[in-house]
Design a protein around this motif. Structure first.
Motif, PDB file in Angstrom:
ATOM      1  N   TRP A 285      31.940  22.709 -59.129  1.00  0.00           N
ATOM      2  CA  TRP A 285      32.146  22.513 -60.551  1.00  0.00           C
ATOM      3  C   TRP A 285      33.462  23.174 -60.974  1.00  0.00           C
ATOM      4  N   VAL A 286      34.283  22.409 -61.658  1.00  0.00           N
ATOM      5  CA  VAL A 286      35.584  22.905 -62.125  1.00  0.00           C
ATOM      6  C   VAL A 286      35.725  22.577 -63.613  1.00  0.00           C
ATOM      7  N   ARG A 287      36.709  23.199 -64.242  1.00  0.00           N
ATOM      8  CA  ARG A 287      36.980  22.847 -65.632  1.00  0.00           C
ATOM      9  C   ARG A 287      37.491  21.411 -65.693  1.00  0.00           C
ATOM     10  N   ALA A 288      37.019  20.668 -66.684  1.00  0.00           N
ATOM     11  CA  ALA A 288      37.477  19.289 -66.845  1.00  0.00           C
ATOM     12  C   ALA A 288      38.969  19.263 -67.183  1.00  0.00           C
ATOM     13  N   LYS A 289      39.618  18.179 -66.801  1.00  0.00           N
ATOM     14  CA  LYS A 289      41.040  18.028 -67.062  1.00  0.00           C
ATOM     15  C   LYS A 289      41.312  17.952 -68.566  1.00  0.00           C
ATOM     16  N   SER A 290      42.503  18.319 -68.935  1.00  0.00           N
ATOM     17  CA  SER A 290      42.905  18.270 -70.336  1.00  0.00           C
ATOM     18  C   SER A 290      42.737  16.850 -70.868  1.00  0.00           C
ATOM     19  N   GLY A 291      42.163  16.732 -72.042  1.00  0.00           N
ATOM     20  CA  GLY A 291      41.948  15.427 -72.641  1.00  0.00           C
ATOM     21  C   GLY A 291      40.589  14.839 -72.363  1.00  0.00           C
ATOM     22  N   SER A 292      39.838  15.442 -71.429  1.00  0.00           N
ATOM     23  CA  SER A 292      38.499  14.956 -71.127  1.00  0.00           C
ATOM     24  C   SER A 292      37.561  15.296 -72.279  1.00  0.00           C
ATOM     25  N   PRO A 293      36.603  14.421 -72.575  1.00  0.00           N
ATOM     26  CA  PRO A 293      35.623  14.745 -73.630  1.00  0.00           C
ATOM     27  C   PRO A 293      34.569  15.748 -73.164  1.00  0.00           C
ATOM     28  N   TYR A 294      34.636  16.133 -71.885  1.00  0.00           N
ATOM     29  CA  TYR A 294      33.613  17.016 -71.320  1.00  0.00           C
ATOM     30  C   TYR A 294      34.222  18.366 -70.936  1.00  0.00           C
ATOM     31  N   GLU A 295      33.353  19.365 -70.783  1.00  0.00           N
ATOM     32  CA  GLU A 295      33.817  20.717 -70.487  1.00  0.00           C
ATOM     33  C   GLU A 295      34.044  20.943 -69.001  1.00  0.00           C
ATOM     34  N   VAL A 296      33.215  20.339 -68.155  1.00  0.00           N
ATOM     35  CA  VAL A 296      33.285  20.574 -66.714  1.00  0.00           C
ATOM     36  C   VAL A 296      33.279  19.245 -65.980  1.00  0.00           C
ATOM     37  N   ASP A 297      33.625  19.322 -64.708  1.00  0.00           N
ATOM     38  CA  ASP A 297      33.593  18.134 -63.862  1.00  0.00           C
ATOM     39  C   ASP A 297      33.150  18.556 -62.473  1.00  0.00           C
ATOM     40  N   PHE A 298      32.511  17.648 -61.754  1.00  0.00           N
ATOM     41  CA  PHE A 298      32.095  17.917 -60.380  1.00  0.00           C
ATOM     42  C   PHE A 298      33.020  17.168 -59.443  1.00  0.00           C
ATOM     43  N   VAL A 299      33.562  17.885 -58.440  1.00  0.00           N
ATOM     44  CA  VAL A 299      34.462  17.250 -57.478  1.00  0.00           C
ATOM     45  C   VAL A 299      33.863  17.351 -56.078  1.00  0.00           C
ATOM     46  N   VAL A 300      33.896  16.261 -55.351  1.00  0.00           N
ATOM     47  CA  VAL A 300      33.396  16.224 -53.977  1.00  0.00           C
ATOM     48  C   VAL A 300      34.433  16.858 -53.059  1.00  0.00           C
ATOM     49  N   CYS A 301      33.996  17.837 -52.256  1.00  0.00           N
ATOM     50  CA  CYS A 301      34.906  18.573 -51.370  1.00  0.00           C
ATOM     51  C   CYS A 301      34.646  18.298 -49.895  1.00  0.00           C
ATOM     52  N   GLU A 302      33.543  17.685 -49.563  1.00  0.00           N
ATOM     53  CA  GLU A 302      33.272  17.316 -48.175  1.00  0.00           C
ATOM     54  C   GLU A 302      32.281  16.149 -48.165  1.00  0.00           C
ATOM     55  N   ASN A 303      32.383  15.298 -47.144  1.00  0.00           N
ATOM     56  CA  ASN A 303      31.567  14.082 -47.098  1.00  0.00           C
ATOM     57  C   ASN A 303      30.960  13.853 -45.717  1.00  0.00           C
ATOM     58  N   SER A 304      30.558  14.933 -45.055  1.00  0.00           N
ATOM     59  CA  SER A 304      30.115  14.828 -43.660  1.00  0.00           C
ATOM     60  C   SER A 304      28.900  13.928 -43.476  1.00  0.00           C
ATOM     61  N   SER A 305      28.015  13.841 -44.469  1.00  0.00           N
ATOM     62  CA  SER A 305      26.829  12.998 -44.283  1.00  0.00           C
ATOM     63  C   SER A 305      27.013  11.587 -44.838  1.00  0.00           C
ATOM     64  N   ASP A 306      28.150  11.303 -45.448  1.00  0.00           N
ATOM     65  CA  ASP A 306      28.505   9.932 -45.832  1.00  0.00           C
ATOM     66  C   ASP A 306      30.012   9.821 -46.026  1.00  0.00           C
ATOM     67  N   PRO A 307      30.739   9.506 -44.935  1.00  0.00           N
ATOM     68  CA  PRO A 307      32.207   9.410 -45.022  1.00  0.00           C
ATOM     69  C   PRO A 307      32.704   8.290 -45.917  1.00  0.00           C
ATOM     70  N   ASN A 308      31.826   7.399 -46.376  1.00  0.00           N
ATOM     71  CA  ASN A 308      32.253   6.334 -47.285  1.00  0.00           C
ATOM     72  C   ASN A 308      32.564   6.857 -48.682  1.00  0.00           C
ATOM     73  N   VAL A 309      32.080   8.044 -49.008  1.00  0.00           N
ATOM     74  CA  VAL A 309      32.343   8.632 -50.323  1.00  0.00           C
ATOM     75  C   VAL A 309      33.638   9.431 -50.241  1.00  0.00           C
ATOM     76  N   PRO A 310      34.614   9.161 -51.105  1.00  0.00           N
ATOM     77  CA  PRO A 310      35.913   9.851 -50.993  1.00  0.00           C
ATOM     78  C   PRO A 310      35.844  11.322 -51.381  1.00  0.00           C
ATOM     79  N   ILE A 311      36.637  12.131 -50.701  1.00  0.00           N
ATOM     80  CA  ILE A 311      36.796  13.552 -51.037  1.00  0.00           C
ATOM     81  C   ILE A 311      37.832  13.676 -52.146  1.00  0.00           C
TER      82      ILE A 311
END
Length: 447
Positions: free
Chosen positions: A412-438
């Motif tokens: 969980w990180v702070r949402a980018k400037s201009g986002s209507p939301y306070e936080v955002d979730f970013v995927v950092c590893e995809n070992s159990s499904d490489p089809n999902v982008p990091i």
């Protein structure tokens, strides 16, 4: 994982155990859930298509209130999508069926979950049960269905906590006749953690706060030894009771042992209490890895600045490249539609809950007779269906009742400037499904 030989299909007729339950001689407290009594309920489907009933009833149980209420937050939207998709009914074997969804709140309470499940079985005569989110809801609902001979599909409980927590034994390949599950398990957590944690330089000492419940005990038994083999030192002060108010002793242990990684599987209220006490007492590890809580934006926002850079797992995000076979919408469309309709940020429960209805529709269509509970259970055993969380294939999982699905590591990180939301979730590893982008690399919580 190799599933091994598939066991024989369930017999069509009622078993001796089923007959005992129907006469009140079976397991205490579940006699009223017998398939014979359920078959007598109007419109239950137990009399088959020949009865003239063409309505298929789906029960849906989730926690909308109580400690796990965050999981039920998107229910209204998902149920709306499912009801719209079923509005024209299903044509199966040349016959047209209407579909009715009856949803109930399990209130994050096992007794309540069992009660509403039995109400759906005995009063509403459901043909198929769906349930989601934590063992406190899913396990008692599954148990009620197994006892009553009603097919059930569940999700969002680590599969070991569902399978072994309900009496399945190690090495047993087909413990249940009517109940089926799809979810991540210890192997997926292990993959995620061992690919995520090395992205930050640590001393490999892990402070583990695992509760004395189905989730915590399954993780302690299985995940702890795997992490130890990978060179991590597990500092476990012992199982604690849900609802504990003072975590000073655990915090002191983690500080004295210099734990730079913290791993926990608590209910949301317990983590909030612990993490505020940890901040007050100066425990700031480099990696804060949470599961069961910290999954949704509202839970992170409630922690204020203490929530930023908490690491978590994702069983679905809008970046999953999969569609719902029932509705035809993509993962991104699912998230965008929810945000536009509900005025709230997407949550990962959207994908899992909609996947239940994808599986339900496919199970009815694959059954020789969708009003025959035995036929539906038989269909689920070999079901192959596309969902937002990916392709679900029963018969190829760790056992005959389970499909193991991905969980990806992120932060969980702070949402980018201009986002209507306070936080955002970013995927950092995809070992159990490489089809999902990091999307990012894990950053230390404390540096």
């Amino acid at each position: 994982m190799n599933n091994g030989p598939r066991s024989a299909e369930p017999p069509v007729g009622p078993s001796r155990r089923t007959l005992l339950r129907a006469t009140g001689l079976g397991v205490s407290g579940i006699a009223l859930s017998s398939p014979l009594l359920a078959a007598c309920k109007p419109g239950s489907g137990g009399s088959g298509a020949g009865s003239g009933s063409r309505t298929l009833r789906i029960g849906f149980v989730s926690p909308r209130t109580g400690p796990a209420a965050g999981f039920g937050e998107p229910d209204a939207y998902v149920l709306g999508l499912a009801r719209k998709a079923f509005a024209k009914g299903l044509t199966i074997g040349g016959k047209k069926y209407t579909v009715k969804i009856i949803d109930k709140d399990g209130q994050s309470n096992p007794q309540r979950g069992s009660q509403v499940a039995n109400d759906l079985i005995n009063s509403d005569g459901v043909d198929l049960m769906l349930t989601t989110s934590t063992p406190e809801t899913v396990n008692p609902v599954s148990d009620a269905c197994e006892a009553a001979g009603v097919p059930c599909i569940s999700t969002v409980v680590p599969w070991e906590a569902w399978y072994f927590g309900r009496g399945g034994k190690p090495g047993q390949k087909d413990a249940f006749r009517y109940t089926f599950h799809f979810c991540f398990g210890v192997e997926q957590f292990h993959q995620a953690y061992t690919h995520l944690w090395p992205q930050v330089d640590t001393n490999h000492k892990v402070g583990a706060m695992w509760p004395n419940d189905s989730d915590g005990n399954a993780i302690r038994t299985s995940l702890g030894p795997l992490l130890t083999k990978d060179g991590y030192t597990i500092v476990d002060p012992g199982a604690y009771t849900n609802g504990t108010n003072d975590y000073s002793s655990q915090i002191a242990t983690f500080k004295s042992r210099d734990c730079e990684i913290f791993s926990t599987f608590p209910i949301p209220s317990d983590f909030a209490t612990f993490w505020r006490q940890a901040a007050q007492q100066g425990f700031r590890p480099k990696i804060v890895q949470v599961a069961k809580t910290g999954l949704f934006p509202s839970q992170i926002e409630a922690l204020g600045p203490l929530g930023i850079r908490i690491a978590s797992g994702a069983y679905w995000t809008p970046s999953f490249p999969y569609i719902s076979s029932l509705t035809g919408i993509s993962s991104k469309q699912l998230a965008d539609g929810y945000q536009s309709s509900a005025g709230k940020q997407w949550t990962q429960q959207l994908g899992a809950s909609l996947a239940l209805f994808d599986a339900a529709a496919a199970a009815f269509k694959d059954a020789d007779d969708p009003t025959d509970k035995e036929a539906v259970a038989k269909a689920i055993r070999t079901l192959d269906v596309q969902t937002p969380v990916g392709r679900l294939q029963w018969g190829k999982g760790p056992n005959g009742n389970v499909v193991a699905t991905p969980i990806l590591g992120g932060q969980w990180v702070r949402a980018k400037s201009g986002s209507p939301y306070e936080v955002d979730f970013v995927v950092c590893e995809n070992s159990s499904d490489p089809n999902v982008p990091i999307a990012a690399r894990l950053r230390p919580y404390a540096s």
